[in-house]
Design an enzyme around this catalytic site. Structure first.
Site, PDB file in Angstrom:
ATOM      1  N   ASP A   1       9.221  -0.791  -2.278  1.00 10.16           N
ATOM      2  CA  ASP A   1       7.884  -1.273  -2.595  1.00 10.16           C
ATOM      3  C   ASP A   1       6.935  -0.085  -2.582  1.00 10.16           C
ATOM      4  OD1 ASP A   1       5.645  -3.062  -3.063  1.00 10.16           O
ATOM      5  OD2 ASP A   1       6.827  -4.619  -2.069  1.00 10.16           O
TER       6      ASP A   1
ATOM      7  N   GLY B   1       8.015   3.290  -4.258  1.00 10.60           N
ATOM      8  CA  GLY B   1       8.064   3.389  -5.706  1.00 10.60           C
ATOM      9  C   GLY B   1       7.425   2.215  -6.411  1.00 10.60           C
TER      10      GLY B   1
ATOM     11  N   PHE C   1       8.208  -0.508  -9.338  1.00  6.80           N
ATOM     12  CA  PHE C   1       9.377  -1.044 -10.048  1.00  6.80           C
ATOM     13  C   PHE C   1       9.212  -1.064 -11.564  1.00  6.80           C
ATOM     14  CE2 PHE C   1       7.583  -5.159  -8.081  1.00  6.80           C
ATOM     15  CZ  PHE C   1       6.784  -5.484  -9.173  1.00  6.80           C
TER      16      PHE C   1
ATOM     17  N   HIS D   1       7.505 -14.199 -11.516  1.00  6.96           N
ATOM     18  CA  HIS D   1       6.457 -15.161 -11.882  1.00  6.96           C
ATOM     19  C   HIS D   1       5.058 -14.537 -11.915  1.00  6.96           C
ATOM     20  CE1 HIS D   1       5.111 -16.735  -7.622  1.00  6.96           C
ATOM     21  NE2 HIS D   1       5.202 -15.425  -7.652  1.00  6.96           N
TER      22      HIS D   1
END
Length: 353
Positions: free
Chosen positions: A218, A243, A245, A262
């Site tokens: 994360d 990091g 994503f 979502h």
């Protein structure tokens, strides 16, 4: 003989049509008042009323003294909460925290207090008020309310970001044990929790699977609050990787994406899923842990959450067909969907042949 409310109006008597309209109006007006209950729940969470009830029944005056609130107005909030079974009032004006309301306390396992505060935060509440904007403009209402996208706003507002991340962790704690149990995982290898927040899910996965190692991935400011440190059961079997994503994902045998897809539109999800595909080791699997919207008229939390996503973010809740399409666009194949006993499912994918 009772009339059929689904019968065409032309086939019903004028009196039956008029009575049906009265019932419709009464129903819709009552439903329109529904927003007041979450507001009352938020007020109770903010002021710590449930903690003040931990030692037993108390009057509104006693609770007001303990929480620094106004006794008369606190009574009015508690009276509404009692209609939904969060508290109960006895014949002497004393309130008790019911079994249903216990998780509103901050000092119990699976406390929902932070989750309630997150879900009723202005970052969701104010855009929901502007939902018509989503219909007329085809875009999220968040930018119109706050002047920037959802996650950009969080990046510059530490207090709001903290409410979100702590609330998400609390929301996840309730479902993580069941989800970890439902995941079909190998005996050995590396599990990467992509965008894994504070690490609650990865902690449960490693506890249940002593032969696995884990990576919590994360952004740095999120990882600063992770909960893996000091957990003896998983000591020496985890690491953190900072990091984004949307840039790259750490390599692993199993990749987890919990409540991530979502948040984002289809194109962004395809980019993310493409990074996940490239990060999978040979024979690896991607587990997308998200709600799968059922194709019926039955109530489901995903249908409510979908409108919250519409108002505040660019993403949406998805059906099985939606997931299959996204995965296909990213070079992956949906292999199966596993129920978890929660509102989320395990959408399992492998690299396409």
């Amino acid at each position: 003989m009772p009339h059929d409310e689904n019968q065409p109006a032309a086939d019903r008597s004028p009196q039956a049509v008029e009575e049906g309209l009265r019932r419709s109006a009464a129903f819709l007006i009552d439903e329109a008042l529904g927003f007041v209950f979450p507001a009352a729940l938020r007020a109770a969470a903010d002021t710590g009323v449930a903690d003040a009830l931990a030692d037993g029944p108390a009057t509104a005056a006693e609770l007001a003294a303990a929480t620094g609130t106004d006794a008369r107005n606190l009574y009015r909030v508690l009276r509404l909460l009692a209609t939904r079974g969060v508290v109960a009032e006895d014949g002497h004006g004393r309130f008790t925290l019911t079994e249903t309301g216990q998780a509103l306390r901050s000092d119990v396992p699976y406390s929902a207090r932070s989750a309630v505060r997150m879900l009723t935060d202005r970052t969701f509440w104010r855009p929901a008020e502007r939902m018509a904007h989503c219909l007329t403009e085809g875009t999220t209402a968040f930018d119109a309310v706050f002047g920037m996208p959802f996650f950009d706003h969080f990046a510059q507002d530490e207090e709001t970001a903290a409410v979100f991340h702590v609330g998400m962790a609390a929301m996840s704690d309730v479902e993580n044990p069941a989800i970890a149990a439902a995941c079909d995982l190998p005996d050995t290898g590396t599990v990467v929790d992509v965008g894994g927040g504070h690490g609650g899910l990865l902690l449960e996965v490693l506890r249940r699977n002593p032969g696995l190692e884990g990576v919590l991935h994360d952004r740095a400011h999120v990882l600063a609050g992770h909960r893996l440190e000091g957990e003896k059961e998983v000591a020496g079997r985890w690491s953190t990787v900072e990091g984004d994503f949307f840039t790259a994902v750490p390599a692993g045998d199993v990749l987890l994406l919990k409540r991530i897809t979502h948040d984002w539109d289809d194109d962004a999800c395809v980019t993310l899923l493409g990074h996940c595909r490239r990060a999978l080791r040979p024979g690896g699997r991607l587990l997308v842990l998200d709600a799968v919207v059922p194709r019926d008229d039955a109530p489901h939390q995903a249908k409510t959450m979908d409108l919250m996503m519409m108002a505040s973010l660019t993403g949406r809740e998805r059906t099985e067909a939606d997931f299959a399409d996204l995965l296909d666009r990213a070079g992956l194949r949906l292999s199966r969907i596993l129920p978890t006993g929660t509102v989320l499912s395990v959408v399992e994918a492998v690299v396409a042949d």
